[in-house]
Design a protein around this motif. Sequence first.
Motif, PDB file in Angstrom:
ATOM      1  N   LYS A  18       0.867  -1.181   0.000  1.00 10.88           N
ATOM      2  CA  LYS A  18       0.000   0.000   0.000  1.00 10.88           C
ATOM      3  C   LYS A  18       0.899   1.224   0.000  1.00 10.88           C
ATOM      4  O   LYS A  18       1.734   1.388   0.887  1.00 10.88           O
ATOM      5  CB  LYS A  18      -0.869   0.025   1.263  1.00 10.88           C
ATOM      6  N   VAL A  19       0.746   2.079  -0.991  1.00 13.81           N
ATOM      7  CA  VAL A  19       1.602   3.259  -1.083  1.00 13.81           C
ATOM      8  C   VAL A  19       0.850   4.457  -0.533  1.00 13.81           C
ATOM      9  O   VAL A  19      -0.262   4.754  -0.972  1.00 13.81           O
ATOM     10  CB  VAL A  19       2.009   3.515  -2.544  1.00 13.81           C
ATOM     11  N   VAL A  20       1.430   5.096   0.474  1.00 12.30           N
ATOM     12  CA  VAL A  20       0.841   6.314   1.023  1.00 12.30           C
ATOM     13  C   VAL A  20       1.839   7.434   0.791  1.00 12.30           C
ATOM     14  O   VAL A  20       2.966   7.371   1.268  1.00 12.30           O
ATOM     15  CB  VAL A  20       0.555   6.164   2.534  1.00 12.30           C
ATOM     16  N   LEU A  21       1.442   8.436   0.012  1.00  9.30           N
ATOM     17  CA  LEU A  21       2.337   9.552  -0.235  1.00  9.30           C
ATOM     18  C   LEU A  21       2.330  10.466   0.975  1.00  9.30           C
ATOM     19  O   LEU A  21       1.268  10.863   1.459  1.00  9.30           O
ATOM     20  CB  LEU A  21       1.887  10.324  -1.472  1.00  9.30           C
ATOM     21  N   ARG A  22       3.498  10.808   1.449  1.00 15.82           N
ATOM     22  CA  ARG A  22       3.670  11.707   2.594  1.00 15.82           C
ATOM     23  C   ARG A  22       2.723  11.358   3.735  1.00 15.82           C
ATOM     24  O   ARG A  22       1.714  12.039   3.948  1.00 15.82           O
ATOM     25  CB  ARG A  22       3.401  13.154   2.178  1.00 15.82           C
ATOM     26  N   PRO A  23       2.993  10.317   4.489  1.00 20.05           N
ATOM     27  CA  PRO A  23       2.111  10.010   5.615  1.00 20.05           C
ATOM     28  C   PRO A  23       2.148  11.143   6.627  1.00 20.05           C
ATOM     29  O   PRO A  23       3.210  11.551   7.078  1.00 20.05           O
ATOM     30  CB  PRO A  23       2.716   8.727   6.190  1.00 20.05           C
ATOM     31  N   GLU A  24       0.976  11.673   6.930  1.00 17.55           N
ATOM     32  CA  GLU A  24       0.907  12.749   7.925  1.00 17.55           C
ATOM     33  C   GLU A  24       1.043  12.128   9.308  1.00 17.55           C
ATOM     34  O   GLU A  24       0.554  11.040   9.553  1.00 17.55           O
ATOM     35  CB  GLU A  24      -0.437  13.471   7.813  1.00 17.55           C
ATOM     36  N   SER A  25       1.710  12.851  10.205  1.00 15.79           N
ATOM     37  CA  SER A  25       1.829  12.322  11.560  1.00 15.79           C
ATOM     38  C   SER A  25       0.547  12.665  12.319  1.00 15.79           C
ATOM     39  O   SER A  25       0.069  13.781  12.303  1.00 15.79           O
ATOM     40  CB  SER A  25       3.031  12.932  12.258  1.00 15.79           C
ATOM     41  N   HIS A  26      -0.027  11.644  12.891  1.00 10.59           N
ATOM     42  CA  HIS A  26      -1.247  11.859  13.676  1.00 10.59           C
ATOM     43  C   HIS A  26      -1.131  11.004  14.921  1.00 10.59           C
ATOM     44  O   HIS A  26      -0.249  10.143  15.034  1.00 10.59           O
ATOM     45  CB  HIS A  26      -2.486  11.490  12.870  1.00 10.59           C
ATOM     46  N   GLU A  27      -2.030  11.230  15.852  1.00 13.50           N
ATOM     47  CA  GLU A  27      -1.926  10.558  17.141  1.00 13.50           C
ATOM     48  C   GLU A  27      -2.240   9.079  16.981  1.00 13.50           C
ATOM     49  O   GLU A  27      -3.323   8.702  16.550  1.00 13.50           O
ATOM     50  CB  GLU A  27      -2.897  11.197  18.122  1.00 13.50           C
ATOM     51  N   THR A  28      -1.256   8.231  17.304  1.00  9.69           N
ATOM     52  CA  THR A  28      -1.484   6.803  17.144  1.00  9.69           C
ATOM     53  C   THR A  28      -1.734   6.109  18.476  1.00  9.69           C
ATOM     54  O   THR A  28      -2.276   5.014  18.497  1.00  9.69           O
ATOM     55  CB  THR A  28      -0.268   6.140  16.488  1.00  9.69           C
ATOM     56  N   SER A  29      -1.323   6.751  19.603  1.00 12.33           N
ATOM     57  CA  SER A  29      -1.400   6.035  20.873  1.00 12.33           C
ATOM     58  C   SER A  29      -2.845   5.720  21.244  1.00 12.33           C
ATOM     59  O   SER A  29      -3.128   4.634  21.756  1.00 12.33           O
ATOM     60  CB  SER A  29      -0.700   6.830  21.971  1.00 12.33           C
ATOM     61  N   ALA A  30      -3.780   6.655  20.970  1.00 13.47           N
ATOM     62  CA  ALA A  30      -5.182   6.408  21.312  1.00 13.47           C
ATOM     63  C   ALA A  30      -5.724   5.235  20.504  1.00 13.47           C
ATOM     64  O   ALA A  30      -6.402   4.355  21.039  1.00 13.47           O
ATOM     65  CB  ALA A  30      -6.010   7.659  21.047  1.00 13.47           C
ATOM     66  N   ALA A  31      -5.386   5.213  19.195  1.00 13.13           N
ATOM     67  CA  ALA A  31      -5.877   4.123  18.341  1.00 13.13           C
ATOM     68  C   ALA A  31      -5.320   2.786  18.817  1.00 13.13           C
ATOM     69  O   ALA A  31      -6.044   1.781  18.867  1.00 13.13           O
ATOM     70  CB  ALA A  31      -5.472   4.394  16.896  1.00 13.13           C
TER      71      ALA A  31
END
Lengths: 167, 458
Positions: free
Chosen positions: A116-129
């Motif tokens: 899966k190619v994601v261009l420029r993954p934005e940083s978002h909060e992962t700890s809650a998920a």
Amino acid sequence: MYTNLAIFYLFALAAVVGAAGVPMSKNIFWSAMGLLSALVGVGGLYVLLSADFLAVTQLLVYIGGVLVLIIFAVMLTSQIKEIEVSNQNVGLVSGAILFVLTGTLLSYVALWAPWKVVLRPESHETSAAIGNGLLGTWLLPFEVTSVVLLATLIGAIVVARKEIKDD
Amino acid sequence: MKITTALDSTSLTTRYPKTALATTLFFMLALPFLLYVVLLLMLPFNRPEALDAVAQRLGWDLGHSPYRDTWYGVILVVEATTVSLYTAVFAGVTTWVERRIAGRMQSRIGPNRPGVFGFMSWVADAVKMLFKEDLIPAEADHLLFRAAPYFSMVGLTLPFVVLPFGESVVVADLNVGVFYLTATSAFIVVGILVSGWASNSKWALFGAVRGAAQVVSYEIPAGIAIMVPVLMAGTLSMQGIIRAQGGWPWQWFACQNPAAFVAFFITVTASLAEGNRTPFDLPEAESELVAGYHAEYSGFRIALFLMVEWANMWIMGALAVTLFLGGWQIPGVSVEMINQTRGTDVFPTWLWFGWQFVSLVVFAVKTWLLVILFIWLRWTLPRVRVDQMMALCWKYLVPGAFACFIFTLFWVMVPAPVHLVSGVVLSLGAALLLVKFALRTYKNIAQVKGARVDLTNW
């Protein structure tokens, strides 16, 4: 973009060189240093994948815990300077077969897997998920893992405790 | 022939008193002030979009420049240098503060020669260290011996990325901030281990082994106790934890929850142990191990090790202030009030910068008070034995931290008025303890008649 790429190759280089250094170094302390480099490199790759929580956990568990304990154990061995490699058996034939097999398998996966190619993954909060996932969808595997870890803890205590003789 | 002593005309301080006073005051006041102003002007714009907007305002189209990433990288390097300079200045000033306090506590004077009050002694020490020969033992592992201080330096500087200085003054407000801080400070112990092994000296090796055992043990109660404010705030971000508290003492996490009050002491004890401060200075116990893990070091490299040790006190203090003591929250001024003064322009108003500066000062004063407490502890308590150190950790701090953790799980379900009642009761109790401490100190001073502060030789 080029900055990201340069940082990626820097971390990848650290990971690969470190990983190669672990088995290749004659000196066991340098092997531990190779492990440090490999772990930091992988942690950096996690950051580039926007997996901040995973990256920090990598640092905390593997460098703060595992690596420090490994170096601690290395220091307790006698004569760490002139260490003799006790196992002289290189096993060229079996090693070559294993290398070819795993190499083929890994290259096959790397080349043919539908990435899966994601261009420029934005940083978002992962700890809650991650927290919601562990205590929601994946509750059973999580609990089973914790029971296994508890069993290993008890096992370590049983192995390490002092025998008190009755007489 | 006349024999001159250091206090006679040969001393620069006595020959040029005014110049000496001016230089001292410059270093004492202007240097920290300048550093704070630079941090204040730089860190709120620490995002590519904000920098673009500022550049736009200055008539420079950075946003569409092909070298945008490069410029952003350059600015990041400048910021990192400034924050590292802050650690160096803090470590230097703290050595002087510590030596003066230690002198007073042991009925002696302490360093009072270079500059007025001996304040310039930290600059003199640094210059002396830089000019010393960088000795490497012949049997040492040269590369690792040279590299070890840098591991420690990495462990010191990385936590400063998430340490807040003020309301909007922080390098990066990561949403895994607290977690990141505990993880990156592990590099300090890697430096200790590498230096101990690479020195090829038994003293250094013993010191390093002790250090590893100590840090690995105390990471556990510290990690669990840190979870208490994280649970109360519901976030791992350092700024988020501070925003969940208030300016007044009864709004601090340490007072809002009895378990957090206990967890505060557990965190401070554990971070003293992780920072190798007395009473937990086993890795470098002078009377047992010469100088422990840095016994073979000299010159610039030992300066780095000592700087890590002293600057680490800022991290310990700032972490405790952030998690438990309300951080930069100004009493009576809410975050919304500060945000309202910001204005809609790219450049905030002067009033906003003023509030930021007040929050900087609030945070620095709280942290300094804790640092002075650490110094008092060091010169009051004797060193614990290895078995006592382990017993304290595993028999008391770890179960205590677990109990605090479980208690907090239930406490966050209790309605808010109960938190307020607990806050008022606990802050009153803490104030009573402080008054009792002051009275006791006054009584002790009255008992030893004549042992007054001799200001003539300051």
